[in-house]
Design a protein around this motif. Structure first.
Motif, PDB file in Angstrom:
ATOM      1  N   VAL A 237       0.952  -1.202  -0.368  1.00  9.61           N
ATOM      2  CA  VAL A 237       0.242  -0.089   0.144  1.00  9.61           C
ATOM      3  C   VAL A 237       0.746   0.957   0.253  1.00  9.61           C
ATOM      4  O   VAL A 237       1.819   1.225   0.151  1.00  9.61           O
ATOM      5  CB  VAL A 237      -0.955  -0.059   1.569  1.00  9.61           C
ATOM      6  CG1 VAL A 237      -1.310   0.875   1.121  1.00  9.61           C
ATOM      7  CG2 VAL A 237      -1.780  -1.242   0.983  1.00  9.61           C
ATOM      8  N   VAL A 238       0.539   1.975  -0.483  1.00 18.18           N
ATOM      9  CA  VAL A 238       1.500   3.348  -0.841  1.00 18.18           C
ATOM     10  C   VAL A 238       0.580   5.065  -0.948  1.00 18.18           C
ATOM     11  O   VAL A 238      -0.684   4.443  -1.431  1.00 18.18           O
ATOM     12  CB  VAL A 238       3.047   3.252  -2.564  1.00 18.18           C
ATOM     13  CG1 VAL A 238       1.572   2.926  -3.812  1.00 18.18           C
ATOM     14  CG2 VAL A 238       3.598   4.664  -2.597  1.00 18.18           C
ATOM     15  N   ALA A 296       4.496   7.946  -0.780  1.00 18.16           N
ATOM     16  CA  ALA A 296       4.827   7.533   0.734  1.00 18.16           C
ATOM     17  C   ALA A 296       4.519   5.988   1.677  1.00 18.16           C
ATOM     18  O   ALA A 296       3.698   6.281   1.027  1.00 18.16           O
ATOM     19  CB  ALA A 296       4.236   8.616   1.685  1.00 18.16           C
ATOM     20  N   GLU A 297       4.891   6.442   2.810  1.00 17.19           N
ATOM     21  CA  GLU A 297       4.812   4.618   3.389  1.00 17.19           C
ATOM     22  C   GLU A 297       3.655   4.782   4.241  1.00 17.19           C
ATOM     23  O   GLU A 297       3.885   5.941   4.191  1.00 17.19           O
ATOM     24  CB  GLU A 297       6.145   4.517   4.232  1.00 17.19           C
ATOM     25  CG  GLU A 297       7.634   3.860   3.622  1.00 17.19           C
ATOM     26  CD  GLU A 297       7.078   2.368   3.102  1.00 17.19           C
ATOM     27  OE1 GLU A 297       5.982   1.680   4.312  1.00 17.19           O
ATOM     28  OE2 GLU A 297       8.388   2.143   3.160  1.00 17.19           O
ATOM     29  N   PRO A 298       2.782   4.112   4.547  1.00 15.14           N
ATOM     30  CA  PRO A 298       1.403   4.407   4.853  1.00 15.14           C
ATOM     31  C   PRO A 298       2.139   4.505   6.561  1.00 15.14           C
ATOM     32  O   PRO A 298       2.924   3.874   7.044  1.00 15.14           O
ATOM     33  CB  PRO A 298       0.927   3.339   4.795  1.00 15.14           C
ATOM     34  CG  PRO A 298       1.645   2.823   3.977  1.00 15.14           C
ATOM     35  CD  PRO A 298       2.496   2.379   3.985  1.00 15.14           C
TER      36      PRO A 298
END
Lengths: 389, 389
Positions: A237-238, A296-298
């Protein structure tokens, strides 16, 4: 070649947008069957406009009123869940759009698949709760199930692999919702009104809250696992705030294919209807000039629901049904003002911890688990509330 | 199934990278024919390693030396342009990689197409100069020509249309080169050394200067027109400084498909070899987390070469050959320090203005036009230099 469509859930948000898309596509697309839950007035208008061969009203108490309004139309009528099943199997339909909300979409989905229809699937619960069963029944035929939501449609559009081993991983994009960037302390104060203001998408309240908690993305991860036969570690997920890239597929050769577009549900609906071709649509296309796309990272610390979904998918069996049921109640309690935002994942996690997982469930087991989770969530919810008061 | 490859231009940059890719792919990919220009020492090493059935050296004066070095290998030898043509037609080859530089790649391309081979095409000039002729000969078979450069490979990877009318437009991405953002005044002072520092790609000097002037993108626009049968107004160029998105295809339904990856020529080479499948490669994949992708309009005021290419493509006939020939000389003069950077497009424009376009040219016409343009560019170049001294 004319495509004949059965539309289940015709009066809901996806249902009405599907009819808009059909309007735009012209005479090659015909509606042959409609099914609605209880909105008989809108269904009556749809019958008059689209002249289907068949129409079903699940909430049968208004069937006579419906018949009175459309008096004179050559249309057969059905009622109740059986009436809806008949729509899913309607003989002249090539393609069945499953657009009703909730696990009530599961049996029509099975009926349509068993009847050899192509499916446009907008019903999340069928896969979240029933994905494992569908797979066990050998019904997850990827050439026949077309996902109607922007992320899974994007993956489908980017997926040109002949063999599964060509796929390295997929990236499901998430807008992050209205609260992305907030801390736990800030999240304690957010109201349902704040949560209902989604930055990019116009959606119903349940999915908008799910989007704010990131549970929506968690449910999509589980859907993707079944739709695309992936292991959980192949699904990433991004966070992508702009909601332009709707998802990406990374291949083993190091190449990544992404689908981009304005956030508009009519794109995945139309793709499911016109595949393998693409036809002109009224959706505005993405103009890249002057745009910036970020990834971005979650944030798993402040938005733990996503990890809960991964955990439920890892557990398998009836656990995804429990995740779904507990989340439904948690969202209802938040919208009613009786649960704070941060307590949503806490409640879900507690219900999951109390569940006795059935690893290889039947349909009745997942239905029971979903109900059990709803009841347990109400109980846990009142305990949480007392503790916070 | 084993794929048998004939590699023309085996000692150049694309040629050696093609062999690297073949090394990584394993025994299913065999080199059956090699052709090189003049680097007989490297060709000898390649013959010893890959044991082709046939090897050709275009510059025949070193053929005896080559034979002496590889003495003992079971290999047939060819020489001169005819030797190269034989490699392009080599009977046991399924796939011919056309990787030599310059318009000398055109005849081997025709030979390979006429022999029914699949083509991996890295030779720009064949399409820029010869695209119109190839189309007239009915040789532009999109199922057989696989472009080996990152932009056109990206478009190929994003192109799932069955019908041409499904395509709205394509976006060819451009890094903008080392001078993007500079004004005319600043550009007057840039040196060949400055120009050779490309921010994202490691390439030869000619293409690096073409990248700095944006002429490289102009040549790619002309290539794309022929490869994908597009009108010029369907081809957009977009500045994308990060060189991650290698190009995009916009469909008529409002959906855009993009190909992303690290800048590495081995990706398009491998895709051309393994299509329709994808195989594992050593190329590092794009990790989206923490990245930002930007897209902007090209600056046509300070970088007018792109518009010149559109103008040459619009004129058609022998004009693209003139654009190509004049540009080659302009770049040579700039690299030799006898032409300032801003004068490159001025020189090309003047040569184009002097050309008497042949609208429906034969092969001999485009070769003559390219030579004429080179000579005219030298003349115009010395006039420009005198004026500036």
């Amino acid at each position: 070649m004319i495509k004949r469509i059965a539309l289940l859930g015709s009066t809901g948000s996806i249902g009405t947008q599907t009819l808009e898309v059909i309007d735009g596509l012209g005479d090659d697309y015909q509606v042959v069957a409609l099914a609605a839950g209880g909105n008989y007035e809108l269904l009556a208008k749809q019958i008059s406009k689209y002249k289907p061969e068949y129409a079903a009203l699940v909430n049968e108490k208004n069937l006579e009123k419906l018949k009175t309004i459309v008096n004179g139309e050559r249309c057969q009528f059905g009622k109740g869940p059986e009436g809806q099943l008949l729509a899913a199997r309607w003989p002249s339909a090539d393609l069945v759009v499953i657009a009703q909300v909730g696990f009530s979409g599961f049996e029509p989905l099975i009926a349509a698949l068993e009847s050899g229809k192509r499916i446009a699937l907008a019903n999340k619960e069928s896969l979240v709760i029933g994905g494992e069963i569908l797979q066990r029944f050998g019904l997850l035929d990827r050439e026949r199930i077309f996902p109607v939501d922007s992320e899974h449609s994007a993956i489908k559009q980017c997926w040109t692999a002949k063999y599964q081993e060509e796929i390295a991983r997929i990236y499901i994009t998430a807008s992050g919702g209205p609260f992305y960037g907030m801390t736990q302390t800030e999240l304690q104060k957010v109201t349902p009104q704040d949560a209902l203001k989604h930055p990019n998408w116009q959606m119903g309240p349940k999915i908008t809250i799910d989007s704010a908690t990131m549970m929506n993305k968690g449910l999509e991860v589980i859907e993707a696992k079944w739709l695309f036969d992936l292991s959980l570690d192949q699904i990433k997920v991004v966070i992508h705030r702009q909601s332009i890239v709707h998802s990406m597929v990374e291949y083993v050769d190091g190449s990544t294919i992404a689908q981009l577009g304005m956030p508009d549900m009519r794109t995945p609906i139309q793709y499911a209807l016109t595949y393998p071709e693409r036809k002109k649509s009224l959706v505005r296309s993405y103009n890249p000039y002057g745009t910036t796309l970020t990834f971005a990272e979650p944030d798993h610390v402040n938005f733990p629901s996503l990890k809960l979904a991964f955990r439920a998918a890892e557990a398998g069996g009836t656990m995804p049904a429990v995740l779904n049921g507990a989340n439904e109640v948690a969202v209802e309690l938040f919208l009613a003002g009786t649960l704070i935002f941060n307590a949503i994942p806490i409640l879900i996690e507690k219900v999951m911890a109390l569940h006795d997982n059935i690893k290889i469930p039947e349909v009745s087991d997942v239905i029971a688990a979903n109900h059990w989770a709803r009841n347990m969530a109400l109980e846990v919810g009142s305990v949480l509330r007392e503790r916070m008061d």
